[in-house]
Design an enzyme around this catalytic site. Sequence first.
Site, mmCIF file in Angstrom:
data_model
loop_
_atom_site.group_PDB
_atom_site.id
_atom_site.type_symbol
_atom_site.label_atom_id
_atom_site.label_comp_id
_atom_site.label_asym_id
_atom_site.label_seq_id
_atom_site.Cartn_x
_atom_site.Cartn_y
_atom_site.Cartn_z
ATOM 1 N N PRO A 138 -0.050 -5.178 11.453
ATOM 2 C CA PRO A 138 -0.871 -4.233 12.217
ATOM 3 C C PRO A 138 -0.135 -3.775 13.476
ATOM 4 C CG PRO A 138 -2.169 -6.105 11.507
ATOM 5 C CD PRO A 138 -0.739 -6.441 11.202
ATOM 6 N N GLU A 139 -0.049 -2.451 13.666
ATOM 7 C CA GLU A 139 0.635 -1.906 14.830
ATOM 8 C C GLU A 139 -0.398 -1.345 15.807
ATOM 9 O OE1 GLU A 139 3.916 0.608 13.816
ATOM 10 O OE2 GLU A 139 4.666 -0.765 12.294
#
Length: 268
Positions: A2-3
């Site tokens: 997840p960014e």
Amino acid sequence: MPELPEVETTLRGIEPAIAGQVINRIRVHQGSLRWPVNPNLAQLVEGQTVTHLSRRAKYLLMQLDQGSMLVHLGMSGSLRIVQPNEELRKHDHIEMQMRNGSILRFHDPRRFGCWLWSEGPHQQLAHLGPEPLSDDFNGQRLYQLSRRRKVAVKPFIMDNKIVVGVGNIYASEALFRSGIRPDRASGNLSLRRYTELAGHIKEVLAAAIVQGGTTLRDFVNGNGEPGYFQQTLAVYGRGDEPCIACAGRLKEIKLGQRSSVFCPRCQR
């Protein structure tokens, strides 16, 4: 992993259910994460109010009456709001029940995430660069910090001391939009090109947030829903496929042990 857009999407999903609410109970089913969860976490936070939620880089910060909790989703983590009767899933390691009945669950199959308590500042946030969507981040900053540096431009913009939250996916997409090869030496780019790149970084991240992030493997947002930005990816994960701009073959290389896909015709 997840960014920034995925973390921002998660924040917006869980905030209405827990901001301003009292923590009734917290249960730690698996405390062996990237850093061990404080064994006294329940005693420290139960009865406190979540006064504010925010995001810094890829971290979520829950500010309480006294102290705060810092949450990172790691490689495969997610936070979601569940119903009281929803069964615990495998890899649901932490759950926090609010006085209003809302339940927040932290799910992390790989256990590379973290859930850290502190009465003061969190050291993980001490040396971070500016937020990419803020006015503090611009082409001038990139240009000045890149002078005389030989490191390739892609790992340069992924350095959290330069700017936070520009991970592999969005760095690849911003470089494509800017027409810049990911392996170009960062010190050789002009101020004009860095100004364009900074603008495209902002555009790509803002668009991804609107679309709920990018679904890779098992990422879901705070409501358990996937993101849809993956449907618009121009280069990431598309090695040997045709370029959407020129129809030429996309090339895949390794940069800093990460896969990087670009168009040899469109990016120079």
